[in-house]
Design an enzyme around this catalytic site. Structure first.
Site, PDB file in Angstrom:
ATOM      1  N   ASP A  29     -24.435  27.310  23.485  1.00 35.60           N
ATOM      2  CA  ASP A  29     -25.252  28.275  22.743  1.00 35.60           C
ATOM      3  C   ASP A  29     -26.112  27.507  21.729  1.00 35.60           C
ATOM      4  OD1 ASP A  29     -24.827  31.605  21.964  1.00 35.60           O
ATOM      5  OD2 ASP A  29     -25.997  30.311  20.634  1.00 35.60           O
ATOM      6  N   ILE A  30     -27.383  27.869  21.675  1.00 33.27           N
ATOM      7  CA  ILE A  30     -28.336  27.152  20.822  1.00 33.27           C
ATOM      8  C   ILE A  30     -28.129  27.439  19.328  1.00 33.27           C
ATOM      9  CG2 ILE A  30     -30.190  28.895  20.672  1.00 33.27           C
ATOM     10  CD1 ILE A  30     -32.151  26.746  21.539  1.00 33.27           C
ATOM     11  N   HIS A  93     -23.550  37.388  29.828  1.00 35.23           N
ATOM     12  CA  HIS A  93     -23.035  36.078  29.426  1.00 35.23           C
ATOM     13  C   HIS A  93     -21.738  36.248  28.658  1.00 35.23           C
ATOM     14  CE1 HIS A  93     -25.978  37.589  26.521  1.00 35.23           C
ATOM     15  NE2 HIS A  93     -25.261  37.016  25.570  1.00 35.23           N
ATOM     16  N   HIS A  95     -19.379  34.623  25.909  1.00 41.15           N
ATOM     17  CA  HIS A  95     -19.333  33.660  24.808  1.00 41.15           C
ATOM     18  C   HIS A  95     -17.931  33.050  24.770  1.00 41.15           C
ATOM     19  CE1 HIS A  95     -22.964  35.005  22.416  1.00 41.15           C
ATOM     20  NE2 HIS A  95     -22.740  36.145  23.054  1.00 41.15           N
TER      21      HIS A  95
HETATM   22  P1  AMP Z   1     -26.031  38.294  22.683  1.00 44.16           P
HETATM   23  O1  AMP Z   1     -27.049  38.736  23.727  1.00 44.16           O
HETATM   24  O2  AMP Z   1     -26.028  39.173  21.485  1.00 44.16           O
HETATM   25  O3  AMP Z   1     -24.647  38.131  23.284  1.00 44.16           O
HETATM   26  O4  AMP Z   1     -26.465  36.876  22.161  1.00 44.16           O
HETATM   27  C1  AMP Z   1     -27.225  35.974  22.911  1.00 44.16           C
HETATM   28  C2  AMP Z   1     -26.807  34.558  22.603  1.00 44.16           C
HETATM   29  O5  AMP Z   1     -27.659  33.690  23.342  1.00 44.16           O
HETATM   30  C3  AMP Z   1     -26.926  34.143  21.127  1.00 44.16           C
HETATM   31  O6  AMP Z   1     -25.693  33.613  20.677  1.00 44.16           O
HETATM   32  C4  AMP Z   1     -28.046  33.095  21.126  1.00 44.16           C
HETATM   33  O7  AMP Z   1     -27.851  32.070  20.178  1.00 44.16           O
HETATM   34  C5  AMP Z   1     -27.974  32.565  22.552  1.00 44.16           C
HETATM   35  N1  AMP Z   1     -29.232  32.015  23.041  1.00 44.16           N
HETATM   36  C6  AMP Z   1     -30.456  32.605  23.027  1.00 44.16           C
HETATM   37  N2  AMP Z   1     -31.377  31.795  23.580  1.00 44.16           N
HETATM   38  C7  AMP Z   1     -30.732  30.661  23.948  1.00 44.16           C
HETATM   39  C8  AMP Z   1     -31.130  29.430  24.563  1.00 44.16           C
HETATM   40  N3  AMP Z   1     -32.403  29.209  24.914  1.00 44.16           N
HETATM   41  N4  AMP Z   1     -30.192  28.485  24.792  1.00 44.16           N
HETATM   42  C9  AMP Z   1     -28.908  28.692  24.428  1.00 44.16           C
HETATM   43  N5  AMP Z   1     -28.459  29.825  23.856  1.00 44.16           N
HETATM   44  C10 AMP Z   1     -29.350  30.799  23.614  1.00 44.16           C
END
Ligand code: AMP
Length: 129
Positions: A29-30, A93, A95
């Protein structure tokens, strides 16, 4: 239009890759809750977890388990937490978050990591796969 995670899976957007098989892909995760925070996604682009067909759902959980066990070996922590939210990115996704305390589960305390730190963490988790 493809989701940002499909673009990552297809190599159009860079990531710190952890693992991949025919159907699933894992990357850091970024904006991590804690160092080692990893996302596991099905390559098939579906918005909501409960809309996955049962085989993909079960496959995603099995893939996440393998990745989670590697995180547990690579990152000193109390335990690895697993959660699904999806309010930000409409592509399922999981986590996987190294938990040191409840603060790491809240998505409000973020850990700032340098590119070198991301790289080293990804290498460490991959070495335990
Ligand atoms: P959520 O949709 O609320 O479960 O969160 C989306 C997750 O994706 C967040 O924790 C972001 O930090 C992560 N995220 C968004 N864009 C990227 C990316 N380009 N690379 C890695 N993680 C990402």
């Amino acid at each position: 239009m493809s989701s940002i995670f499909t673009k990552i899976v297809q190599g159009e957007i860079p990531c710190h890759k952890i693992a991949e098989d025919d159907d699933f892909f894992a990357f850091l995760d970024i904006n991590p809750n804690a160092a080692g925070h990893t996302l596991c996604v099905p390559k098939k682009e579906v918005d909501k977890l409960l809309d996955l067909d049962e085989a993909t759902y079960m496959g995603l959980m099995a893939f996440s388990r393998k990745v989670g066990l590697a995180i547990e070996k690579a990152i000193p922590c109390n335990r690895v937490g697993l959660t699904v939210i999806g309010l930000e990115v409409p592509h399922v996704h999981v986590h996987l978050i190294p938990l040191h305390s409840m603060a790491n589960a809240t998505f409000q305390n973020k850990e700032k990591l340098s590119p070198e730190e991301f790289k080293a963490i990804a290498q460490k988790i991959r070495a335990n796969m």
